[in-house]
Design a protein around this motif. Sequence first.
Motif, PDB file in Angstrom:
ATOM      1  N   THR A  53     -12.134  43.374  -3.278  1.00 46.86           N
ATOM      2  CA  THR A  53     -12.101  42.986  -4.692  1.00 46.86           C
ATOM      3  C   THR A  53     -11.353  41.672  -4.878  1.00 46.86           C
ATOM      4  O   THR A  53     -11.062  41.266  -5.998  1.00 46.86           O
ATOM      5  N   ARG A  54     -11.065  40.991  -3.795  1.00 39.81           N
ATOM      6  CA  ARG A  54     -10.385  39.694  -3.854  1.00 39.81           C
ATOM      7  C   ARG A  54     -11.426  38.593  -4.036  1.00 39.81           C
ATOM      8  O   ARG A  54     -12.456  38.580  -3.370  1.00 39.81           O
ATOM      9  N   VAL A  55     -11.144  37.649  -4.939  1.00 38.86           N
ATOM     10  CA  VAL A  55     -12.004  36.486  -5.159  1.00 38.86           C
ATOM     11  C   VAL A  55     -11.122  35.245  -5.070  1.00 38.86           C
ATOM     12  O   VAL A  55     -10.024  35.202  -5.632  1.00 38.86           O
ATOM     13  N   LEU A  56     -11.596  34.248  -4.364  1.00 40.35           N
ATOM     14  CA  LEU A  56     -10.869  33.004  -4.141  1.00 40.35           C
ATOM     15  C   LEU A  56     -11.648  31.852  -4.758  1.00 40.35           C
ATOM     16  O   LEU A  56     -12.874  31.803  -4.630  1.00 40.35           O
ATOM     17  N   PHE A  57     -10.936  30.963  -5.429  1.00 39.77           N
ATOM     18  CA  PHE A  57     -11.520  29.699  -5.901  1.00 39.77           C
ATOM     19  C   PHE A  57     -11.001  28.595  -5.001  1.00 39.77           C
ATOM     20  O   PHE A  57      -9.796  28.489  -4.762  1.00 39.77           O
ATOM     21  N   TYR A  58     -11.914  27.751  -4.519  1.00 40.56           N
ATOM     22  CA  TYR A  58     -11.550  26.561  -3.748  1.00 40.56           C
ATOM     23  C   TYR A  58     -12.089  25.374  -4.529  1.00 40.56           C
ATOM     24  O   TYR A  58     -13.294  25.169  -4.615  1.00 40.56           O
ATOM     25  N   GLU A  59     -11.158  24.628  -5.134  1.00 37.45           N
ATOM     26  CA  GLU A  59     -11.521  23.526  -6.022  1.00 37.45           C
ATOM     27  C   GLU A  59     -11.016  22.219  -5.431  1.00 37.45           C
ATOM     28  O   GLU A  59      -9.888  22.147  -4.943  1.00 37.45           O
ATOM     29  N   VAL A  60     -11.847  21.180  -5.512  1.00 35.34           N
ATOM     30  CA  VAL A  60     -11.463  19.869  -4.987  1.00 35.34           C
ATOM     31  C   VAL A  60     -11.694  18.839  -6.091  1.00 35.34           C
ATOM     32  O   VAL A  60     -12.789  18.737  -6.641  1.00 35.34           O
ATOM     33  N   TYR A  61     -10.645  18.085  -6.385  1.00 40.93           N
ATOM     34  CA  TYR A  61     -10.683  17.052  -7.424  1.00 40.93           C
ATOM     35  C   TYR A  61     -10.312  15.705  -6.815  1.00 40.93           C
ATOM     36  O   TYR A  61      -9.652  15.646  -5.769  1.00 40.93           O
ATOM     37  N   ASP A  62     -10.709  14.638  -7.487  1.00 45.55           N
ATOM     38  CA  ASP A  62     -10.363  13.296  -7.007  1.00 45.55           C
ATOM     39  C   ASP A  62      -8.858  13.130  -6.870  1.00 45.55           C
ATOM     40  O   ASP A  62      -8.378  12.517  -5.918  1.00 45.55           O
ATOM     41  N   ASP A  63      -8.111  13.673  -7.843  1.00 45.61           N
ATOM     42  CA  ASP A  63      -6.656  13.529  -7.863  1.00 45.61           C
ATOM     43  C   ASP A  63      -6.076  14.506  -8.879  1.00 45.61           C
ATOM     44  O   ASP A  63      -6.813  15.256  -9.534  1.00 45.61           O
ATOM     45  N   ARG A  64      -4.772  14.510  -9.023  1.00 47.77           N
ATOM     46  CA  ARG A  64      -4.104  15.425  -9.952  1.00 47.77           C
ATOM     47  C   ARG A  64      -4.547  15.167 -11.390  1.00 47.77           C
ATOM     48  O   ARG A  64      -4.689  16.104 -12.181  1.00 47.77           O
ATOM     49  N   ASP A  65      -4.758  13.912 -11.740  1.00 49.00           N
ATOM     50  CA  ASP A  65      -5.211  13.595 -13.099  1.00 49.00           C
ATOM     51  C   ASP A  65      -6.555  14.250 -13.402  1.00 49.00           C
ATOM     52  O   ASP A  65      -6.772  14.759 -14.506  1.00 49.00           O
ATOM     53  N   ALA A  66      -7.456  14.263 -12.441  1.00 47.10           N
ATOM     54  CA  ALA A  66      -8.762  14.905 -12.645  1.00 47.10           C
ATOM     55  C   ALA A  66      -8.592  16.407 -12.849  1.00 47.10           C
ATOM     56  O   ALA A  66      -9.276  17.011 -13.684  1.00 47.10           O
ATOM     57  N   PHE A  67      -7.683  17.016 -12.104  1.00 46.27           N
ATOM     58  CA  PHE A  67      -7.410  18.441 -12.300  1.00 46.27           C
ATOM     59  C   PHE A  67      -6.797  18.689 -13.677  1.00 46.27           C
ATOM     60  O   PHE A  67      -7.161  19.645 -14.365  1.00 46.27           O
ATOM     61  N   ASP A  68      -5.880  17.822 -14.091  1.00 49.42           N
ATOM     62  CA  ASP A  68      -5.268  17.981 -15.413  1.00 49.42           C
ATOM     63  C   ASP A  68      -6.320  17.896 -16.516  1.00 49.42           C
ATOM     64  O   ASP A  68      -6.243  18.626 -17.512  1.00 49.42           O
ATOM     65  N   LEU A  69      -7.335  17.057 -16.350  1.00 55.54           N
ATOM     66  CA  LEU A  69      -8.434  16.990 -17.314  1.00 55.54           C
ATOM     67  C   LEU A  69      -9.234  18.299 -17.305  1.00 55.54           C
ATOM     68  O   LEU A  69      -9.679  18.765 -18.363  1.00 55.54           O
ATOM     69  N   HIS A  70      -9.402  18.883 -16.139  1.00 57.68           N
ATOM     70  CA  HIS A  70     -10.094  20.176 -16.017  1.00 57.68           C
ATOM     71  C   HIS A  70      -9.399  21.242 -16.869  1.00 57.68           C
ATOM     72  O   HIS A  70     -10.066  22.089 -17.480  1.00 57.68           O
ATOM     73  N   LEU A  71      -8.084  21.185 -16.933  1.00 56.89           N
ATOM     74  CA  LEU A  71      -7.321  22.191 -17.675  1.00 56.89           C
ATOM     75  C   LEU A  71      -7.616  22.176 -19.169  1.00 56.89           C
ATOM     76  O   LEU A  71      -7.301  23.144 -19.865  1.00 56.89           O
ATOM     77  N   GLU A  72      -8.225  21.107 -19.660  1.00 56.61           N
ATOM     78  CA  GLU A  72      -8.514  20.963 -21.091  1.00 56.61           C
ATOM     79  C   GLU A  72      -9.981  21.201 -21.442  1.00 56.61           C
ATOM     80  O   GLU A  72     -10.380  20.988 -22.580  1.00 56.61           O
ATOM     81  N   THR A  73     -10.793  21.662 -20.504  1.00 56.37           N
ATOM     82  CA  THR A  73     -12.235  21.767 -20.732  1.00 56.37           C
ATOM     83  C   THR A  73     -12.621  23.072 -21.430  1.00 56.37           C
ATOM     84  O   THR A  73     -11.934  24.088 -21.290  1.00 56.37           O
TER      85      THR A  73
END
Length: 104
Positions: A53-73
């Motif tokens: 029942t374990r699920v893993l997300f593996y996410e790759v972004y250009d940089d931390r700023d791109a990830f921070d933008l993801h947090l607002e979607t």
Amino acid sequence: MANATAFVVIAEFEVKSAAMADFLALAHDDAQHSVADEAGCRQFDVVSFPGSTRVLFYEVYDDRDAFDLHLETPHLARFRAGFPACIESELPVRFGSAGSGDAT
């Protein structure tokens, strides 16, 4: 691609057995929209394991700023609204880097 170093995010969830299909639907919606709608999202894999029942997300972004933008979607907002009812627990999110250099 902003630079050669990618910002990697690994999130893991222990999902309620009866809610696995609902959780995976939410997860795949977030992943598909992340890759399609976010210029800075290079990869977003939802990994489930047979007999687990374990699920893993593996996410790759250009940089931390791109990830921070993801947090607002809106797609992440949908996931955040729906996933708590589906899980037993959420493991601490891990951050790393791929390529040269360090994640920040």
